[in-house]
Motif scaffolding. Sequence first.
Motif, mmCIF file in Angstrom:
data_model
loop_
_atom_site.group_PDB
_atom_site.id
_atom_site.type_symbol
_atom_site.label_atom_id
_atom_site.label_comp_id
_atom_site.label_asym_id
_atom_site.label_seq_id
_atom_site.Cartn_x
_atom_site.Cartn_y
_atom_site.Cartn_z
ATOM 1 N N THR A 160 0.903 -1.238 -0.163
ATOM 2 C CA THR A 160 0.164 0.630 -0.087
ATOM 3 C C THR A 160 0.933 1.360 0.164
ATOM 4 N N ARG A 161 1.924 1.313 1.073
ATOM 5 C CA ARG A 161 2.483 2.362 1.162
ATOM 6 C C ARG A 161 3.502 2.796 -0.448
ATOM 7 N N GLU A 162 4.058 1.969 -1.077
ATOM 8 C CA GLU A 162 4.516 1.960 -2.323
ATOM 9 C C GLU A 162 3.913 1.902 -3.771
ATOM 10 N N LEU A 163 2.424 1.970 -3.495
ATOM 11 C CA LEU A 163 1.498 2.155 -4.456
ATOM 12 C C LEU A 163 1.286 3.896 -4.875
ATOM 13 N N SER A 164 1.118 4.213 -2.929
ATOM 14 C CA SER A 164 0.900 5.631 -2.572
ATOM 15 C C SER A 164 2.270 6.113 -3.122
ATOM 16 N N GLU A 165 3.426 5.697 -2.617
ATOM 17 C CA GLU A 165 4.250 6.626 -3.287
ATOM 18 C C GLU A 165 4.237 6.779 -4.644
ATOM 19 N N ILE A 166 4.458 5.797 -5.740
ATOM 20 C CA ILE A 166 4.087 5.890 -6.927
ATOM 21 C C ILE A 166 3.346 6.891 -7.762
ATOM 22 N N GLN A 167 1.778 6.736 -6.607
ATOM 23 C CA GLN A 167 0.857 7.948 -7.356
ATOM 24 C C GLN A 167 1.539 8.721 -7.038
ATOM 25 N N ARG A 168 1.702 8.791 -6.473
ATOM 26 C CA ARG A 168 2.415 10.634 -5.496
ATOM 27 C C ARG A 168 3.209 10.889 -6.305
ATOM 28 N N ALA A 169 4.183 10.308 -7.032
ATOM 29 C CA ALA A 169 5.076 11.036 -7.439
ATOM 30 C C ALA A 169 4.679 11.508 -8.698
ATOM 31 N N SER A 170 5.711 12.428 -9.421
ATOM 32 C CA SER A 170 5.439 13.526 -10.159
ATOM 33 C C SER A 170 6.067 12.570 -12.245
ATOM 34 N N ASP A 171 6.519 11.721 -11.963
ATOM 35 C CA ASP A 171 7.198 10.733 -12.932
ATOM 36 C C ASP A 171 6.198 10.719 -13.866
ATOM 37 N N LEU A 172 5.868 10.669 -14.549
ATOM 38 C CA LEU A 172 5.110 11.157 -16.507
ATOM 39 C C LEU A 172 5.160 9.525 -17.140
ATOM 40 N N SER A 173 5.866 8.614 -16.717
ATOM 41 C CA SER A 173 6.343 7.649 -17.335
ATOM 42 C C SER A 173 5.534 6.350 -17.006
ATOM 43 N N LEU A 174 5.224 6.317 -15.306
ATOM 44 C CA LEU A 174 4.438 5.364 -14.423
ATOM 45 C C LEU A 174 3.508 5.313 -13.420
ATOM 46 N N ALA A 175 2.414 4.515 -13.872
ATOM 47 C CA ALA A 175 1.269 4.715 -12.987
ATOM 48 C C ALA A 175 1.240 2.913 -13.154
ATOM 49 N N VAL A 176 0.108 3.330 -11.207
ATOM 50 C CA VAL A 176 0.032 2.024 -11.140
ATOM 51 C C VAL A 176 -1.643 1.817 -10.516
ATOM 52 N N ALA A 177 -2.375 1.006 -10.110
ATOM 53 C CA ALA A 177 -3.522 0.860 -9.673
ATOM 54 C C ALA A 177 -4.199 -0.365 -8.774
ATOM 55 N N CYS A 178 -5.590 -0.854 -7.828
ATOM 56 C CA CYS A 178 -5.495 -1.882 -8.064
ATOM 57 C C CYS A 178 -7.129 -2.011 -7.493
ATOM 58 N N ARG A 179 -7.481 -2.977 -7.477
ATOM 59 C CA ARG A 179 -8.867 -2.521 -6.576
ATOM 60 C C ARG A 179 -8.926 -2.140 -5.403
ATOM 61 N N ASP A 180 -9.944 -1.198 -5.140
ATOM 62 C CA ASP A 180 -9.548 -1.449 -3.052
ATOM 63 C C ASP A 180 -9.344 -3.462 -2.475
ATOM 64 N N ILE A 181 -10.624 -4.424 -3.153
ATOM 65 C CA ILE A 181 -10.492 -5.049 -1.399
ATOM 66 C C ILE A 181 -9.766 -6.038 -1.919
ATOM 67 N N SER A 190 -1.152 19.443 -9.369
ATOM 68 C CA SER A 190 -0.866 18.237 -8.102
ATOM 69 C C SER A 190 -1.926 17.931 -7.690
ATOM 70 N N ARG A 191 -2.920 18.446 -7.366
ATOM 71 C CA ARG A 191 -4.065 17.211 -7.254
ATOM 72 C C ARG A 191 -5.961 17.379 -8.172
ATOM 73 N N LYS A 192 -5.922 15.869 -8.281
ATOM 74 C CA LYS A 192 -6.808 15.678 -9.611
ATOM 75 C C LYS A 192 -7.891 16.087 -9.067
ATOM 76 N N ASP A 193 -8.781 16.363 -7.924
ATOM 77 C CA ASP A 193 -10.150 16.369 -7.504
ATOM 78 C C ASP A 193 -10.238 18.131 -7.303
#
Length: 437
Positions: free
Chosen positions: A10-31, A377-380
Amino acid sequence: MANQSILRITRELSEIQRASDLSLAVACRDIDVRHVRALIVGPPDTPYEFGFFEFTAKFTREYPTKPPAVNAITTNSGRTRFNPNIYAGGKVCLSILGTWRGERSEEWSSAQGLESILLSIQSLMSSNPYENEPGFEESKTDYDKKNQAAYVAKIRHETLRISVAERLEDYLGISRGTGVTVYDAEEDFQANAADAPFEPFKDLCKRRFLWYYESYMRSVEIEAKKHKDGARFEKMPFEGTGNNMEGEFNYTSLKKRLETIYEKLHEEAHSWAAEGLISVQKETSIASNLQRQFEQIVESYRRNDAVTIDLELVDKNPFVWQLVLFGRMMTNLDGGVFRIKIYLSPKFPDVLPRVKFETPLFHHRVSPDGILCYNPSRKDDMRTHIAAIIEAIEEESPAYDPRTLVNYEASKLFWGTPEDKKIYNRRLRRSVQDSAE
C-alpha cells in the motif's frame, strides 16, 4: 507478516501515485491490493515512444522477501513479443524478478520494490532493444546491424498499432480499422459497472494521446517513407514460434485510425456539456461540487494581485469553463490575452478535464491544435488545475522533460542553440501580440 506485506504494498503504491514521474502509473481494486496493474509509457527517442504498455504484478504473502510475479498484458493477445526480454506470453525476463540469470548484485532484495521493478522494465525499452538479446555484444556483422534496424522498425509500428491505436479504439468503442463507433463505451461501462473490466488507465491514456498526437503523426509520416504498405516484418534470429512479432507495415491505415481516435476524443469532450446540463437538472452532487469550486476560485483570484484572469461558466454550465488569462508584465506573455476552454466530465475527478487553447500560442507545452500539457498536483481540486495551467505556460526556465513537450517545432527551438532560442522567443512574442488584437 501478512499485514506487514499489505502495508508495504500500500505504501509503495501510494508513493508511485504521488510521484511526478509521467512514465509510470499503478492501480489496484480496493478489495485486492496484492493484484496490481501498472502502466509504463514508452520512453522518448525509442521505438516505444509514448506507447502504453500494461503489466500485472501479483504479490504473495512473502513480499518483500520475494518479488512479485510480473506479466506483460500488452502482447496483442499473446501474439506479439515487444522485446527480447518481454515475451508474447507475458513473461518478463529480469534478474531482479528471478526470471533471468544475472549477477548477485542484480538479484532481488527486500530493499527493492515495485518502482524499481517498473524502472528495470522501462530500461529494456531502449533505442536499440535488440541489444537486450544475449550475445548481442558479439554481434559485429552487417547482418546483425541490419537486424537491429529491422527490429526497431517493426517495434515502432506495433507500438503505434497495438499499444496506442488498438487500446484507444477499445476505450472509445471504435470498430478496429473502420472508424465506426459500435457502442458507447462510457454508457456500457456505467450500465455494467458490476461486471465492468478493470481499466484504471483509460482516462490517463486518453489525455496522453491528445498530448502526444503530434508525435504519433510525425512518426507515421517519417516511417511511411521508409516502409511500403504490405511489406512483411523481418523475423529475428531469437524469435521462435509463438514468441515472435509477425505482421506487416501499414502506415496509411494507421494514420487514418489515429486521426479518427483524435476526432472521437474531441467529440467525447464536447459531449460533456450536454451531459453536464442533465447533471445540473438532476441536482447531482458533482454538479453542485463544480459550481461551488468555480465560485471559490473566482473569489480567490479576485483577491490575487499577482495573476489576472477572467473565469466564466459557458451558458452557466459548471461543466464548461472559459478561462481568460492576461499575460503578466515583464514576462514573455506580457500583453497577451489567452482564451482557454476547459471541458469537465460528469465523472470528474475520475475523468480529468480537457484543456484547449482557443487563442493560438507558439509554446512547447501547447500543441499546434491548442492542446495544453499540464499536470495538476491534486486531481479533485480545480484550483490546482487552474494553477497548473497558468504555471505550464508561464514557466520561463523549465527543466527539460520530453514527456511534457507537445509542440515539436517549438520544443526544438526552445532547447536548441542560442540562436534557436532567440527565434523561439520571437515567435512566442509574435503569437502573444497577435492574441491581443
